[in-house]
Write a protein that holds these residues in place. Sequence first.
Motif, PDB file in Angstrom:
ATOM      1  N   VAL A 128       0.860  -1.304   0.131  1.00 16.58           N
ATOM      2  CA  VAL A 128       0.056  -0.011  -0.080  1.00 16.58           C
ATOM      3  C   VAL A 128       1.009   1.216  -0.168  1.00 16.58           C
ATOM      4  O   VAL A 128       0.621   2.013  -0.719  1.00 16.58           O
ATOM      5  N   LEU A 129       2.047   1.197   0.973  1.00 13.22           N
ATOM      6  CA  LEU A 129       2.817   2.257   0.805  1.00 13.22           C
ATOM      7  C   LEU A 129       3.399   2.647  -0.648  1.00 13.22           C
ATOM      8  O   LEU A 129       3.688   3.891  -0.835  1.00 13.22           O
ATOM      9  N   ALA A 130       3.884   1.524  -1.241  1.00 11.87           N
ATOM     10  CA  ALA A 130       4.580   1.624  -2.314  1.00 11.87           C
ATOM     11  C   ALA A 130       3.628   2.436  -3.307  1.00 11.87           C
ATOM     12  O   ALA A 130       3.996   3.374  -3.998  1.00 11.87           O
ATOM     13  N   CYS A 131       2.515   2.143  -3.172  1.00  7.21           N
ATOM     14  CA  CYS A 131       1.525   2.753  -4.366  1.00  7.21           C
ATOM     15  C   CYS A 131       1.248   4.225  -4.078  1.00  7.21           C
ATOM     16  O   CYS A 131       1.285   5.037  -4.695  1.00  7.21           O
ATOM     17  N   ALA A 132       1.196   4.409  -2.739  1.00  6.16           N
ATOM     18  CA  ALA A 132       0.928   5.738  -2.120  1.00  6.16           C
ATOM     19  C   ALA A 132       2.030   6.609  -2.565  1.00  6.16           C
ATOM     20  O   ALA A 132       2.023   7.742  -2.958  1.00  6.16           O
ATOM     21  N   ALA A 133       3.286   6.084  -2.333  1.00  3.73           N
ATOM     22  CA  ALA A 133       4.648   6.735  -2.484  1.00  3.73           C
ATOM     23  C   ALA A 133       4.769   6.959  -4.030  1.00  3.73           C
ATOM     24  O   ALA A 133       5.378   8.163  -4.322  1.00  3.73           O
ATOM     25  N   TYR A 134       4.241   6.505  -4.861  1.00  2.96           N
ATOM     26  CA  TYR A 134       4.361   6.472  -6.212  1.00  2.96           C
ATOM     27  C   TYR A 134       3.599   7.960  -6.366  1.00  2.96           C
ATOM     28  O   TYR A 134       4.185   8.785  -7.331  1.00  2.96           O
ATOM     29  N   PHE A 135       2.334   7.961  -5.953  1.00  2.00           N
ATOM     30  CA  PHE A 135       1.662   9.499  -6.342  1.00  2.00           C
ATOM     31  C   PHE A 135       2.373  10.635  -5.624  1.00  2.00           C
ATOM     32  O   PHE A 135       2.556  11.633  -6.230  1.00  2.00           O
ATOM     33  N   PHE A 136       2.801  10.265  -4.267  1.00  2.00           N
ATOM     34  CA  PHE A 136       3.081  11.526  -3.998  1.00  2.00           C
ATOM     35  C   PHE A 136       4.811  11.853  -4.527  1.00  2.00           C
ATOM     36  O   PHE A 136       5.085  13.063  -4.537  1.00  2.00           O
ATOM     37  N   SER A 137       5.567  10.873  -4.675  1.00  2.00           N
ATOM     38  CA  SER A 137       6.884  11.253  -5.191  1.00  2.00           C
ATOM     39  C   SER A 137       6.848  11.698  -6.819  1.00  2.00           C
ATOM     40  O   SER A 137       7.481  12.774  -7.092  1.00  2.00           O
ATOM     41  N   THR A 138       5.903  11.114  -7.562  1.00  2.00           N
ATOM     42  CA  THR A 138       5.750  11.632  -8.946  1.00  2.00           C
ATOM     43  C   THR A 138       5.426  13.005  -8.969  1.00  2.00           C
ATOM     44  O   THR A 138       6.067  14.288  -9.594  1.00  2.00           O
ATOM     45  N   ASN A 139       4.224  13.419  -7.955  1.00  2.00           N
ATOM     46  CA  ASN A 139       3.793  14.597  -8.096  1.00  2.00           C
ATOM     47  C   ASN A 139       4.891  15.786  -7.450  1.00  2.00           C
ATOM     48  O   ASN A 139       5.058  16.648  -8.114  1.00  2.00           O
ATOM     49  N   TRP A 140       5.787  15.313  -6.565  1.00  2.00           N
ATOM     50  CA  TRP A 140       6.736  16.098  -6.003  1.00  2.00           C
ATOM     51  C   TRP A 140       7.780  16.385  -7.098  1.00  2.00           C
ATOM     52  O   TRP A 140       8.274  17.459  -7.067  1.00  2.00           O
ATOM     53  N   ILE A 141       8.169  15.229  -7.833  1.00  2.00           N
ATOM     54  CA  ILE A 141       9.203  15.491  -8.638  1.00  2.00           C
ATOM     55  C   ILE A 141       8.797  16.516  -9.759  1.00  2.00           C
ATOM     56  O   ILE A 141       9.558  17.351 -10.250  1.00  2.00           O
ATOM     57  N   LEU A 142       7.455  16.258 -10.185  1.00  2.00           N
ATOM     58  CA  LEU A 142       7.123  17.372 -11.307  1.00  2.00           C
ATOM     59  C   LEU A 142       6.949  18.688 -10.944  1.00  2.00           C
ATOM     60  O   LEU A 142       7.506  19.515 -11.719  1.00  2.00           O
ATOM     61  N   ASP A 143       6.604  18.751  -9.681  1.00  2.00           N
ATOM     62  CA  ASP A 143       6.683  20.230  -9.195  1.00  2.00           C
ATOM     63  C   ASP A 143       8.175  20.947  -8.920  1.00  2.00           C
ATOM     64  O   ASP A 143       8.496  21.807  -8.911  1.00  2.00           O
ATOM     65  N   ARG A 144       9.042  19.974  -8.599  1.00  2.00           N
ATOM     66  CA  ARG A 144      10.475  20.259  -8.631  1.00  2.00           C
ATOM     67  C   ARG A 144      11.057  20.451 -10.063  1.00  2.00           C
ATOM     68  O   ARG A 144      11.741  21.510 -10.207  1.00  2.00           O
ATOM     69  N   LEU A 145      10.636  19.703 -10.872  1.00  2.00           N
ATOM     70  CA  LEU A 145      11.238  19.730 -12.233  1.00  2.00           C
ATOM     71  C   LEU A 145      10.896  20.869 -12.891  1.00  2.00           C
ATOM     72  O   LEU A 145      11.453  21.580 -13.471  1.00  2.00           O
ATOM     73  N   PHE A 146       9.631  21.232 -12.870  1.00  2.00           N
ATOM     74  CA  PHE A 146       8.994  22.578 -13.608  1.00  2.00           C
ATOM     75  C   PHE A 146       8.351  23.359 -12.640  1.00  2.00           C
ATOM     76  O   PHE A 146       7.130  23.593 -12.386  1.00  2.00           O
ATOM     77  N   PRO A 147       9.279  24.043 -11.842  1.00  2.00           N
ATOM     78  CA  PRO A 147       8.407  24.689 -10.656  1.00  2.00           C
ATOM     79  C   PRO A 147       7.743  26.128 -11.467  1.00  2.00           C
ATOM     80  O   PRO A 147       8.125  26.490 -12.406  1.00  2.00           O
ATOM     81  N   SER A 148       6.780  26.427 -10.837  1.00  2.00           N
ATOM     82  CA  SER A 148       5.964  27.645 -11.330  1.00  2.00           C
ATOM     83  C   SER A 148       5.586  28.429 -10.073  1.00  2.00           C
ATOM     84  O   SER A 148       5.247  29.708 -10.267  1.00  2.00           O
ATOM     85  N   LYS A 149       5.657  27.974  -8.991  1.00  2.00           N
ATOM     86  CA  LYS A 149       5.335  28.943  -7.889  1.00  2.00           C
ATOM     87  C   LYS A 149       6.604  29.859  -7.570  1.00  2.00           C
ATOM     88  O   LYS A 149       7.621  29.418  -7.627  1.00  2.00           O
ATOM     89  N   GLY A 150       6.015  31.209  -7.351  1.00  2.00           N
ATOM     90  CA  GLY A 150       6.997  32.175  -6.964  1.00  2.00           C
ATOM     91  C   GLY A 150       7.728  32.388  -8.181  1.00  2.00           C
ATOM     92  O   GLY A 150       8.630  33.395  -8.137  1.00  2.00           O
ATOM     93  N   LEU A 151       7.637  31.790  -9.475  1.00  2.00           N
ATOM     94  CA  LEU A 151       8.157  32.245 -10.696  1.00  2.00           C
ATOM     95  C   LEU A 151       7.267  33.056 -11.331  1.00  2.00           C
ATOM     96  O   LEU A 151       6.110  33.224 -11.124  1.00  2.00           O
ATOM     97  N   THR A 152       7.822  33.975 -12.150  1.00  2.00           N
ATOM     98  CA  THR A 152       7.097  34.806 -12.973  1.00  2.00           C
ATOM     99  C   THR A 152       7.530  34.851 -14.406  1.00  2.00           C
ATOM    100  O   THR A 152       8.557  34.247 -14.604  1.00  2.00           O
ATOM    101  N   GLY A 153       6.902  35.398 -15.330  1.00  2.00           N
ATOM    102  CA  GLY A 153       7.317  35.577 -16.744  1.00  2.00           C
ATOM    103  C   GLY A 153       7.152  34.293 -17.474  1.00  2.00           C
ATOM    104  O   GLY A 153       6.415  33.261 -17.237  1.00  2.00           O
TER     105      GLY A 153
END
Lengths: 431, 381, 336, 362, 362
Positions: free
Chosen positions: C15-40
């Motif tokens: 169960v944790l592996a499954c949950a981890a997938y969602f959390f981590s991919t989401n986290w990575i996506l936000d890390r790879l393409f940050p938009s919070k705090g950025l402008t332009g």
Amino acid sequence: AELKFKPGEDSKFNWASFEEFKKGHDLKGQTLTIFGPWRGEDQVLVESVLDYFRDATGADVKYSSSENYEQQIVIDTQAGSPPDVAVLPQPGLIADLASKGYLTPLGEETKKWLLDNYAAGQSWVDLSTYAGKDGKKELYAFPYKIDVKSLVWYVPENFEDSGYEVPKTMEELKALTEKIVADGGTPWCIGLGSGGATGWPATDWVEDMMLRTQPADVYDKWVTNAIPFNDPAVVGAIDEFGWFAKNDKNVDGGAAAVASADFRDSPKGLFASPPKCYLHHQASFIPSFFPEGTVVGQDADFFYMPPYASKPELGNPVLGAGTLAMITKDTPASRAFIEFLETPIAHEVWMAQTSFLTPFKGVNKDTYANGPMKKQGEILLNATTFRFDGSDLMPGKIGAGAFWTGMVDYVGGKSATDVADGIQKAWDSIK
Amino acid sequence: MIASSRSPLVWLVHISVILLVVLWTLPTAGLLISSLRDKDQLAVSGWWTALSTSTQNLVFRAPGADTQVEKDGKFVIAGNMLEGQSGQVSAFGFNSKDPAAFQPGQSADLPSGEKLTVQADGAFEIASDKAMDGARGQRIFYTAAIPPRFTFDNYREVMRAEGIGASFINSLTVAIPATIIPILVAAFAAYALAWMKFPGRAILIAVVVGLLVVPLQMSLIPLLKLYNGVGAFLGVPAKTYVGIWLAHMGFGLPLAIYLLRNYMAGLPREIMESARVDGASDFDIFIKIILPLSFPALASFSIFQFLWTWNDLLVAMVFLGTGNNELVLTGRLVNLLGSRGGNWEILTASAFVTIIVPLIVFFTLQRYLVRGLLAGSVKGG
Amino acid sequence: MQQLLFAIITMAAGVLACAAYFFSTNWILDRLFPSKGLTGPLASRNLRITNAIRPWLFLGPALFSLTIYLIYPVIASVWLSLHDRAGENFVGLNNFIWMFNDGEFRQSIYNNFLWLLVVPAAATFFGLIIAALTDRIWWGNIAKTLIFMPMAISFVGASVIWKFIYDYRAAGTEQIGILNAIVVYFGGTPEAWVTLPFWNNFFLMVILIWIQTGFAMVILSAALRGIPEETIEAAVIDGANGFQIFFKIMIPQMWGTIAVVWTTITILVLKVFDIVLAMTNGQWQSQVLANLMFDWMFRGGGDFGRGAAIAVIIMVLVIPIMIWNIRNATKEMEGH
Amino acid sequence: MAGLQLKNIRKSYGAVDVIHGIDLDIRQGEFVVFVGPSGCGKSTLLRMIAGLEEISGGEMYIAERLVNEVPPSQRGIAMVFQSYALYPHMTVYDNMAFGMRIAKESKEEIDRRVRAAADILQLTQYLDRLPKALSGGQRQRVAIGRAICRDPKVFLFDEPLSNLDAALRVATRIEIAKLNESMPDTTMIYVTHDQVEAMTLADRIVVLSAGHIEQVGPPLELYERPANLFVARFIGSPAMNIIPAKIVGTGAETTVELPGGKTDVLDIPTAATENGKAASFGVRPEDLRVSTGDTFLFEGTVAIIEALGEVTLLYIEGLVANEPIIAKVPGILDIKRGEKVRFTADKAKLHLFDANGKSYRA
Amino acid sequence: MAGLQLKNIRKSYGAVDVIHGIDLDIRQGEFVVFVGPSGCGKSTLLRMIAGLEEISGGEMYIAERLVNEVPPSQRGIAMVFQSYALYPHMTVYDNMAFGMRIAKESKEEIDRRVRAAADILQLTQYLDRLPKALSGGQRQRVAIGRAICRDPKVFLFDEPLSNLDAALRVATRIEIAKLNESMPDTTMIYVTHDQVEAMTLADRIVVLSAGHIEQVGPPLELYERPANLFVARFIGSPAMNIIPAKIVGTGAETTVELPGGKTDVLDIPTAATENGKAASFGVRPEDLRVSTGDTFLFEGTVAIIEALGEVTLLYIEGLVANEPIIAKVPGILDIKRGEKVRFTADKAKLHLFDANGKSYRA
Ligand SMILES: Nc1ncnc2c1ncn2[C@@H]1O[C@H](COP(=O)(O)OP(=O)(O)OP(=O)(O)O)[C@@H](O)[C@H]1O
Ligand SMILES: Nc1ncnc2c1ncn2[C@@H]1O[C@H](COP(=O)(O)OP(=O)(O)OP(=O)(O)O)[C@@H](O)[C@H]1O
Ligand SMILES: [Mg+2]
Ligand SMILES: [Mg+2]
């Protein structure tokens, strides 16, 4: 696990064969997976036999079974994860597996062993020989554990109460049937119901009648469709069955009840008070469905389904069924297991318990647990003709499909010719 | 909600529900009663008769000659046919043709010369002037009023089956993750299909519906092949728990996605918008808003997914195996049945043994099918 | 004990592996393409990328397993349906030609249509009625649990139950099937129900209805409770009685769910074979497609070509339902 | 007489008591408005009258019949919900027609009445829309339309105009007033936060506070003679200015001392026993006039000036800490922030309340 | 500069055009109020600014950044929804804390801000309740609380006070004003139907009608110099009286003839070309005074008298058919129904609109 019978203790067992096998095989650390049809009580029994194999070889034996073993074995072999050894009761299915190349030939030695050691050895070898993927015919299976089907069960005391005698010929059996009707009783209990397999008990009837009205080679042609299903010989045999089953007076509940009555329930009519019927045609396994506490030999007994006196040339044909072991994955352990089945002890241990018959001449008949079993064993050994259950030999779609359905339709009112025509048509469609 | 409810309609509701419940439980009640009955009774009398005193025609076999005692010069075999159970004999006989020839208290002359006397309470006595012989005891037919008689033997047998505890745990090990994982996966997918914008959404929804129909049996062989391939490639066994979880997930997903998407699409848009304005990302919205608000749908689907995985035999057999270490509860119970089926007493009892866990799950999760989860959130409509 | 521990660890890991997938991919996506705090333009670009990717992250595992567990087998089935029994030689449409000439197949299609007509409607109907009736009575949960029970009974159990209901004994003897017992009680003659051609279909359907009503009931109960209370209050004020509220206020608001339940059961009916297998195995003219497929697939070694061809037909039958669902989904998505 | 009697009506949600025993007699045909601070129990009371909320205690009669147990459908009411409660699956037309269809009105009659209501509420062009495609105000109008389409004995309105714009609000208010006039036998109960609505529509206003009634009376009476401090503050907008004072002279007229020492004389008689007691001196912002002369009530510094067009609000500091006194003076004045201004008022419009908040004007 | 620019913003739902091209410049820190009749598109516009509604055409900039495609979460906004949109499964506290938790504020900070907001909105005792156990007004306050807890660049309020009682409304309005003052850099956009709110809060008011802007300007300008008939009627309550008239004299002052023949002179210059044209003569009810002398604007019969306490409304018939002229006069007068009354008004407060509704006052 604890061995059921301590080696060396009871002298009626052939312990020497066990010790010899033990010496010749060391499979420590190896695993043998066996997939078989035995469940419930039978599973306990087969485990007790397997214990000896474990003990002798040191192998880890895993036996498993399934309600859907037919489906399971198809899936497992097809997908490439078969057990090491499969045990199946259907030669038709085995033929199919062999033709797809999922089985390992057992080799000449085994064939020779069967010929030499099994009563009516040739018919067993024939039964176990199939065409492989390359079309070459080879021995693929090892018959182990046989049921005799040509039995009629009755309650001796009910016979005594009414003054009936055990019939020796088919003519007598028919006369007895009529006499019982005349006395106001119902002679037969027949039930074809078996959930998804409804109809099969009738096929046993027809096969028995085939063997009692036609020579064995006609039977063989019939099961391979060398003669069509709607051949007059077959239609005749069906009508022989119909003589018993399609007459409302002859069967408990009338003809209408035959198709839906469960085969597991119908023998109980023998033991009702007053009896619902006096006779029941069924294989040697049926006592497990007798009321609890019924002692075969005392409360119930059986006689050999007699042949026609008018056809002495056909002798005493015996219809039977059984399970066949085959190698689905060629490993030392699976080879060893087939060798194990060649030892008397592999038969005697089960014989000494219950519901096991063997055509193996090398076993001590005294190990049969009781008189009735011994008697059945003798029927098997005395058979002039032994034939395996025809419906199991036919292709699955027929033997476990159209034939069953046809029989249900037949007792439901269709004529034998119509039914046979229909089955033949189905057979044509799968050619 | 509505203040007064004392109308005839309410009674109608109660009565209809009782009627429906009776209709629906009647078969199950039959099963329950059957499971508490003696196996021989099952085939000869209707289960509903088991509840009342019934008149039955029975056969009793008296002990054999070796139990005779000599008393006052007479040889007597005596005992009680009812064997300690209560009952009332109303007739008896010794011939199968005439099983009710005599009244209790009368004595009958057996053909072999003995005298058979049976009392109403079931006591019998076979008396003879000379010593009796023969190992076979005398059959006594009797008609008796037998009060309801139940037994837990069937349950005892089922519960005593070897390895049942391990199988129970195996079943749970299969069913719990095989319920939670697909729900999690399906919920994410359902959210995407209900509230996120991307090309191909409608097609995907249709595909999900279409996949609902794929017969399980079709998939088994290709999948098992795949498993064997992957297992061989990775050098691990092909049949593992992970494998069966994934299989159950695959088979359960279409329905899960379908049900959950439908539910999620019905949530008020304003709530999601409000969260979005509050700075929540899709992920936050899903975790913090959608999941809690979808509880009724999640709960109802979990009930079913759990039930299917719990009662499943086929998938478990194919993907987990049939060995003692992996066998699930259903498999274990089926193995109790003889090779030719038909042990109905076992079937009925095991049906009730397996039903308990799903019912507990149902009962616990039913609490989440709450009313008014969305009450107070938005005004309008 | 050890097994229990192992079980708990495996479960948690899974169960944790499954949950981890969602959390981590989401986290990575936000890390790879940050938009919070950025402008332009960079922010807008990242935003567009994340918006395009995120749905697929959410859908990923589902699509992955749907593809492997269902789509791949579907393709395999179609492929098999064009091959012979061993799945080796190409035979073109032979299997289909055979099928349409097969009496049993035609019988199955006919029976299947009967099933499709009756079972989904009846199960949904009863489910709805029960959900509505039990909704506000104090012992509703108990009633629901009782009605849900058939769902929880394993299939073997259910077939035993119904065997004891339809059981037939000759007239004049004691009936152990309750249906015949009732018939006899009212002076009728007993019938071997499952052997009556045509009618036996209905006796088998009753079993599936009996089971599936629980499903419909649970899903519809959830939907029922999602209906805004206020609309019901408004209808009460408007003078609507219980029936009017049910039919004019509740049902229309649950329409989507009713459709879902109906669809699900319809599809289940297309797939159902266990009941037929256990009760009649298609005899007495009660054959249905799924059982026919099962028969061809596995009986006596199996004929994969024909089995798969029948499976393909079953899948084709669902296409109208798919289309209908696409329409519904697009219609309702206009609102989003 | 088809009025409404509430006898010691109570309501609690679990442990929370929401309505603490309300006694109220509403005559048939009367237009009663409930006002009170948010959360005081207005909606709850209305819902109890409608039968949607169980009555935890007390008795309620509609047309002389005890209705505690009578289902809503048999109470002969129509209701506009604060949260609209439209049927989401029905068009505007069907929403309005639903009640009449249930009552088996003829098709023509339904159509006539729906169109008439839609016309009044300017909904004609939206009749075919579903509620979700309407704006907030449009939804509220549908909710009103639904009620006025029907022909009940009692109308219940829960803040029916809160989402409407001023013009529409006035128009709708007038329509409701007309409706009321055209149906002299129909009782109307109306919850609002809008003083103007309350004042213009009500035959009587019921002021609620925290689950009990503070005062019941015709609008002007409430405005002119608030029974207590709560009502005084609640009715009128901006609220009445309350200045802590001390009674320093009693008799036919009362003299009070304001903070800062200024004394004023009010034409309110008080008993001698009151002398020296603390009291609250009240005057409405609109009753205050800028005094240029020497006679004045009090003076203070202008902190904020709000020019609203027709009137100007002056926030005066210096008298009561942290609570400016508000004066509402007509037109636009040339007073600047920080100026000291003196105010005077009509004697008859001054109020005095005792320490418990009860008014000295009997 | 973190203002807001709307360039030709459009919105359509399928075939229905709802917003027809709006141009608007909002400076950083400005407080802009949208007013307009129900259904004119205020909520839609607000939702487009928030990013909740796709923009069908045009460009929108927040802080100089094109935001057409930017999701709401990244626009730095907080919004109060007309329909509350509370999280039903969260307590009041959690509802308010949600945004800050998402923004990963510290626990103490969250607690501080939530409690401060709850305090302002008088919600402290309800912090543990779920929305469903709140009254309509309480829910609305939670929605406001949720917005003011956060620290956005732009505040969007959609009729945030419509369910509050007068006192609370004033209090909350003042809180919002304070909030605005305390955050000089934060832009606020506010939709309301309440004139007082609009007038008191707005730096500028945007009057919308059927999807386009009628006039933008500071409150008093709109009140005093409505650009057209629509704004004239919309701003002010009761609405400005409009009397159909004919221009009979042009020049630095304009002479108009009212129905009935009476002529009046207005200090509005008109071109000679206008002579003889139909026009609309407008005067606000509160600008009308009862005239006892001979100079008067017009006269009519009192049809209805509404005494509201501080003021009295007179409904005058006889001038425009079916549309009474309203006069709002201070205090309570001793005028009776059916009396003929003459009215006069300050010349500077008279309005004149051409046939297209455009005001003659430039
Ligand atoms: N989904 C939709 N489809 C079609 N028209 C819509 C839809 N949603 C809103 N409208 C229409 O758009 C117009 C503007 O709606 P909006 O909600 O912006 O009005 P509003 O100015 O906020 O009104 P109110 O003051 O009543 O809240 C309304 O006439 C409404 O009927
Ligand atoms: N289910 C509930 N449980 C507990 N308290 C509740 C519940 N529903 C309402 N309340 C409380 O009851 C009180 C009265 O609510 P009600 O809705 O009658 O207020 P109201 O006077 O209509 O207010 P508003 O003007 O804000 O609509 C409120 O304080 C509210 O918090
Ligand atoms: Mg309220
Ligand atoms: Mg709006």
